[in-house]
Write a protein that holds these residues in place. Structure first.
Motif, PDB file in Angstrom:
ATOM      1  N   ALA A 225      40.481  32.788  61.030  1.00 37.50           N
ATOM      2  CA  ALA A 225      39.891  32.122  61.030  1.00 37.50           C
ATOM      3  C   ALA A 225      41.674  30.856  60.465  1.00 37.50           C
ATOM      4  CB  ALA A 225      39.104  31.772  59.840  1.00 37.50           C
ATOM      5  N   ASP A 226      41.134  29.593  60.815  1.00 39.77           N
ATOM      6  CA  ASP A 226      41.841  28.756  60.518  1.00 39.77           C
ATOM      7  C   ASP A 226      41.741  27.818  59.357  1.00 39.77           C
ATOM      8  OD1 ASP A 226      43.479  28.607  63.412  1.00 39.77           O
ATOM      9  OD2 ASP A 226      40.947  27.774  64.007  1.00 39.77           O
ATOM     10  N   TYR A 227      40.392  28.264  58.830  1.00 36.86           N
ATOM     11  CA  TYR A 227      40.199  27.888  57.166  1.00 36.86           C
ATOM     12  C   TYR A 227      38.428  28.524  56.935  1.00 36.86           C
ATOM     13  CZ  TYR A 227      39.779  23.912  54.024  1.00 36.86           C
ATOM     14  OH  TYR A 227      39.678  23.495  52.469  1.00 36.86           O
ATOM     15  N   MET A 228      39.141  28.562  55.786  1.00 39.09           N
ATOM     16  CA  MET A 228      38.449  29.317  54.784  1.00 39.09           C
ATOM     17  C   MET A 228      37.301  28.358  53.459  1.00 39.09           C
ATOM     18  SD  MET A 228      37.740  32.947  52.957  1.00 39.09           S
ATOM     19  CE  MET A 228      37.481  34.209  55.063  1.00 39.09           C
ATOM     20  N   ILE A 229      36.510  28.988  53.295  1.00 37.05           N
ATOM     21  CA  ILE A 229      35.384  28.257  52.288  1.00 37.05           C
ATOM     22  C   ILE A 229      34.939  29.161  51.416  1.00 37.05           C
ATOM     23  CG2 ILE A 229      33.791  26.561  51.932  1.00 37.05           C
ATOM     24  CD1 ILE A 229      33.824  24.989  54.037  1.00 37.05           C
ATOM     25  N   ILE A 230      34.775  29.296  50.279  1.00 37.30           N
ATOM     26  CA  ILE A 230      34.422  30.802  49.571  1.00 37.30           C
ATOM     27  C   ILE A 230      33.867  29.826  48.714  1.00 37.30           C
ATOM     28  CG2 ILE A 230      35.680  32.499  48.061  1.00 37.30           C
ATOM     29  CD1 ILE A 230      38.540  31.807  49.110  1.00 37.30           C
ATOM     30  N   PRO A 231      32.480  29.927  48.756  1.00 39.98           N
ATOM     31  CA  PRO A 231      31.241  29.941  47.854  1.00 39.98           C
ATOM     32  C   PRO A 231      31.186  31.076  46.620  1.00 39.98           C
ATOM     33  CG  PRO A 231      30.017  30.361  49.456  1.00 39.98           C
ATOM     34  CD  PRO A 231      31.599  30.825  49.533  1.00 39.98           C
ATOM     35  N   PHE A 232      31.209  29.366  45.207  1.00 43.61           N
ATOM     36  CA  PHE A 232      31.310  30.457  43.931  1.00 43.61           C
ATOM     37  C   PHE A 232      30.398  30.147  42.939  1.00 43.61           C
ATOM     38  CE2 PHE A 232      32.088  31.061  39.232  1.00 43.61           C
ATOM     39  CZ  PHE A 232      32.413  32.120  39.154  1.00 43.61           C
ATOM     40  N   TYR A 233      28.582  30.802  42.568  1.00 36.57           N
ATOM     41  CA  TYR A 233      27.908  30.630  41.951  1.00 36.57           C
ATOM     42  C   TYR A 233      28.329  30.398  40.398  1.00 36.57           C
ATOM     43  CZ  TYR A 233      23.792  30.888  39.261  1.00 36.57           C
ATOM     44  OH  TYR A 233      22.678  31.069  38.912  1.00 36.57           O
ATOM     45  N   PRO A 234      28.504  29.638  39.997  1.00 35.44           N
ATOM     46  CA  PRO A 234      28.663  29.831  37.922  1.00 35.44           C
ATOM     47  C   PRO A 234      28.023  31.538  37.763  1.00 35.44           C
ATOM     48  CG  PRO A 234      27.712  27.933  38.731  1.00 35.44           C
ATOM     49  CD  PRO A 234      27.591  28.534  40.441  1.00 35.44           C
ATOM     50  N   GLY A 235      28.758  31.634  37.562  1.00 46.93           N
ATOM     51  CA  GLY A 235      27.896  32.628  36.678  1.00 46.93           C
ATOM     52  C   GLY A 235      28.899  33.767  35.865  1.00 46.93           C
ATOM     53  N   THR A 236      28.924  34.053  34.872  1.00 49.26           N
ATOM     54  CA  THR A 236      29.955  34.867  33.618  1.00 49.26           C
ATOM     55  C   THR A 236      30.738  36.395  35.084  1.00 49.26           C
ATOM     56  OG1 THR A 236      29.816  34.590  32.187  1.00 49.26           O
ATOM     57  CG2 THR A 236      30.620  36.561  32.104  1.00 49.26           C
ATOM     58  N   PHE A 237      29.829  37.265  35.917  1.00 45.56           N
ATOM     59  CA  PHE A 237      30.314  38.248  36.186  1.00 45.56           C
ATOM     60  C   PHE A 237      30.064  37.873  37.656  1.00 45.56           C
ATOM     61  CE2 PHE A 237      26.857  40.094  33.194  1.00 45.56           C
ATOM     62  CZ  PHE A 237      27.275  40.773  32.600  1.00 45.56           C
ATOM     63  N   ASP A 238      29.808  36.603  38.700  1.00 49.64           N
ATOM     64  CA  ASP A 238      30.932  36.017  39.373  1.00 49.64           C
ATOM     65  C   ASP A 238      32.175  36.013  39.420  1.00 49.64           C
ATOM     66  OD1 ASP A 238      28.411  35.115  41.269  1.00 49.64           O
ATOM     67  OD2 ASP A 238      27.533  35.587  39.447  1.00 49.64           O
ATOM     68  N   LEU A 239      32.810  35.508  38.267  1.00 49.04           N
ATOM     69  CA  LEU A 239      33.810  35.978  37.949  1.00 49.04           C
ATOM     70  C   LEU A 239      34.864  36.863  38.190  1.00 49.04           C
ATOM     71  CD1 LEU A 239      35.962  33.506  36.862  1.00 49.04           C
ATOM     72  CD2 LEU A 239      35.908  34.270  34.436  1.00 49.04           C
ATOM     73  N   TYR A 240      34.276  37.912  37.712  1.00 49.02           N
ATOM     74  CA  TYR A 240      34.729  39.548  37.551  1.00 49.02           C
ATOM     75  C   TYR A 240      35.161  39.201  39.391  1.00 49.02           C
ATOM     76  CZ  TYR A 240      33.848  39.818  33.134  1.00 49.02           C
ATOM     77  OH  TYR A 240      33.440  40.055  31.146  1.00 49.02           O
ATOM     78  N   SER A 241      34.196  39.182  40.016  1.00 47.28           N
ATOM     79  CA  SER A 241      33.473  39.545  41.568  1.00 47.28           C
ATOM     80  C   SER A 241      35.197  38.735  42.993  1.00 47.28           C
ATOM     81  CB  SER A 241      32.386  39.167  41.814  1.00 47.28           C
ATOM     82  OG  SER A 241      31.812  40.213  41.979  1.00 47.28           O
ATOM     83  N   PHE A 242      34.794  37.531  42.255  1.00 49.35           N
ATOM     84  CA  PHE A 242      35.805  36.001  42.393  1.00 49.35           C
ATOM     85  C   PHE A 242      37.724  36.878  41.940  1.00 49.35           C
ATOM     86  CE2 PHE A 242      39.475  32.714  42.028  1.00 49.35           C
ATOM     87  CZ  PHE A 242      38.487  32.029  43.129  1.00 49.35           C
ATOM     88  N   GLU A 243      37.326  37.384  41.480  1.00 44.65           N
ATOM     89  CA  GLU A 243      39.584  38.348  41.166  1.00 44.65           C
ATOM     90  C   GLU A 243      39.924  39.196  41.500  1.00 44.65           C
ATOM     91  OE1 GLU A 243      41.964  39.470  37.357  1.00 44.65           O
ATOM     92  OE2 GLU A 243      39.562  39.131  36.776  1.00 44.65           O
TER      93      GLU A 243
END
Length: 204
Positions: free
Chosen positions: A121-139
């Motif tokens: 890729a030249d550029y990546m977009i990372i959608p994030f659903y605003p949830g507490t457990f999603d924060l752990y997945s994002f880490e």
């Protein structure tokens, strides 16, 4: 109807070459396929030729989307599917001279396919659903992103976009601060959190 509010024009290549935009993340549910489809359609509406690559062999959302649309909906937009990292590399190489933009919808798992996408890729977009457990997945995704991009010759710029945001929500503000803190903590200077998210609206 979800309206994509990203600045698509900022993703356009500065020179005449194929731009590879990937939409990826650590898990299913935050809207990767929806964003990928909207970005591809936006490029097509701007007059660019686009190939939307569905790299999610399990859900196949992009393939199913195009099967339920009129064949002449977007004459500049084509859709294909790849099921292996090797097929992805071959497709990107063969399509690079035929399209202005390649948009890749990544699978919802952090495995070899996603790592290969991070290399192409030249550029990546990372959608994030605003949830507490999603924060752990994002880490977890930040660790994966760092390892996957270490072998690149150049950094991979990426943007995190909050999806399905509530118009007024203090919890979302706290999560934004947490995501920003994780990015700073990991010193991921190539990843930025977009100021504007996609707001979840009710249609009446």
């Amino acid at each position: 109807k979800i309206v994509l509010m990203l600045s698509i024009s900022l993703l356009s290549p500065p020179t005449i070459r194929t731009m590879v935009t990937a939409v990826g993340g650590p898990k299913g549910g935050p809207g990767k396929s929806t964003l990928a489809i909207n970005i591809a359609c936006s490029y097509a509406q701007m007059g660019h030729t686009v190939m939307l690559i569905d790299a999610d062999e399990t859900n196949k959302h992009c393939i199913r989307w195009v099967e339920n649309r009129p064949p002449d909906l977007h004459r500049r937009l084509d859709v294909c599917q790849v099921t292996t990292p090797e097929a992805l590399v071959a497709s990107v190489r063969s399509l690079a001279d035929k399209y202005d933009h390649l948009v890749i919808d990544a699978p919802p798992i952090l495995k070899k396919m996603t790592a290969k996408i991070a290399l192409l890729a030249d550029y990546m977009i990372i959608p994030f659903y605003p949830g507490t457990f999603d924060l752990y997945s994002f880490e977890d995704f930040l660790h994966f992103f760092s390892d996957a991009t270490d072998v690149r010759a150049t950094p991979l710029p990426a943007a995190v976009v909050f999806n399905k945001e509530k118009a007024v929500n203090t919890r979302t503000a706290d999560l934004r601060a947490a995501v920003s803190g994780l990015i700073e903590q990991r010193e991921q200077t190539d990843i930025r959190l977009l100021d504007r998210g996609l707001v979840d609206r009710n249609a009446y």
